[in-house]
Design a protein around this motif. Structure first.
Motif, PDB file in Angstrom:
ATOM      1  N   ALA A  40      19.281  70.048  86.908  1.00  0.00           N
ATOM      2  CA  ALA A  40      19.419  70.427  85.245  1.00  0.00           C
ATOM      3  C   ALA A  40      19.586  69.031  84.981  1.00  0.00           C
ATOM      4  O   ALA A  40      20.439  68.577  85.298  1.00  0.00           O
ATOM      5  CB  ALA A  40      20.272  71.564  85.190  1.00  0.00           C
ATOM      6  N   PHE A  41      19.065  69.193  83.491  1.00  0.00           N
ATOM      7  CA  PHE A  41      19.113  67.656  83.115  1.00  0.00           C
ATOM      8  C   PHE A  41      19.412  67.780  81.594  1.00  0.00           C
ATOM      9  O   PHE A  41      18.448  68.286  81.298  1.00  0.00           O
ATOM     10  CB  PHE A  41      18.410  65.891  83.254  1.00  0.00           C
ATOM     11  N   HIS A  42      20.676  67.892  80.915  1.00  0.00           N
ATOM     12  CA  HIS A  42      20.412  68.172  79.789  1.00  0.00           C
ATOM     13  C   HIS A  42      21.755  67.259  78.678  1.00  0.00           C
ATOM     14  O   HIS A  42      22.686  67.109  78.560  1.00  0.00           O
ATOM     15  CB  HIS A  42      21.528  69.166  79.515  1.00  0.00           C
ATOM     16  N   PRO A  43      20.685  66.436  78.064  1.00  0.00           N
ATOM     17  CA  PRO A  43      21.155  65.260  77.933  1.00  0.00           C
ATOM     18  C   PRO A  43      21.851  65.590  76.251  1.00  0.00           C
ATOM     19  O   PRO A  43      21.813  66.629  75.608  1.00  0.00           O
ATOM     20  CB  PRO A  43      20.147  64.065  77.094  1.00  0.00           C
ATOM     21  N   PRO A  44      22.544  65.014  75.146  1.00  0.00           N
ATOM     22  CA  PRO A  44      23.313  65.339  73.971  1.00  0.00           C
ATOM     23  C   PRO A  44      21.779  65.001  73.205  1.00  0.00           C
ATOM     24  O   PRO A  44      21.074  64.279  72.836  1.00  0.00           O
ATOM     25  CB  PRO A  44      23.859  64.267  74.085  1.00  0.00           C
TER      26      PRO A  44
END
Length: 210
Positions: A40-44
């Motif tokens: 998973a990739f969850h940037p700000p």
């Protein structure tokens, strides 16, 4: 304009917006399905990125990824910057009461002396100079024994900005790719976004990277 034609035009406009919603939902569902097998990739959010700008109630943030843990979170062992590709994360928050169409968005890297570089489509990144991969084969030709480019990985297209519509109160994020290096005084120039209902173009965004 006669009333019947005004009513017809309104119905056609509503139908077009509904179709866009459905297409955007289908594309998002396909993206989620493809990402299941990858970390998973969850940037700000846009407002928390180091470089951001607000026009009205739409805020866009930009962040170049060249090294560090954030690069690993997005691309794993691959560093696109080593192959001449600058990935820039784009995050958009739509706090307005209107849906925003993104399918006409144009992204440019503007150097300190005004030189402009258009974003390279994610599907073409694997063929760029420095990638080590071959040029795309002519249409109808089946390639044989071709060395795979190190940029030919799921993350390049899978993490690319692909939102076509951002409904009210929603956000979207993804990468755009430029064949350039980081330059002091450079900016990211984004244009071509429109209100879904009216077709009115939003003001452009010019986001300094430093």
């Amino acid at each position: 304009m006669p009333f019947i034609f005004k009513r017809l035009a309104l119905l056609m406009s509503i139908a077009a917006v509904a179709a866009s919603y459905n297409q955007a939902a289908d594309n998002q569902a396909a993206s989620y399905q493809a990402e299941k097998d990858h970390p998973a990739f969850h940037p700000p959010p846009a407002t928390d990125l180091p470089h951001h700008q607000a026009n009205g109630e739409v805020t866009i943030g930009a962040d170049p990824y060249t090294s560090g843990e954030k690069l690993k979170a997005a691309f794993g062992k691959l560093n696109p910057y080593q192959y001449g590709i600058l990935p820039v994360l784009i995050a958009i928050q739509n706090a307005s009461g209107e849906s925003v169409r993104m399918d006409g968005m144009k992204a440019e890297y503007v150097g300190p002396h005004g030189d402009r570089i258009e974003a390279t489509p994610a599907k073409d990144v694997r063929y760029t100079r420095g990638s080590g991969g071959p040029p795309p084969p002519p249409i109808g030709v089946i390639p044989r024994h071709i060395k795979k480019s190190p940029l030919d990985v799921w993350e390049i297209e899978g993490r690319a900005f692909a939102a076509e519509m951002i409904p009210p109160g929603n956000s979207a994020y993804g990468f755009v790719y430029f064949q350039t290096g980081i330059q002091k005084g450079a900016t990211i120039y984004l244009s071509g976004m429109t209100e879904a209902a009216s077709g009115k173009e939003l003001l452009f965004f010019e986001i300094p990277l430093q």
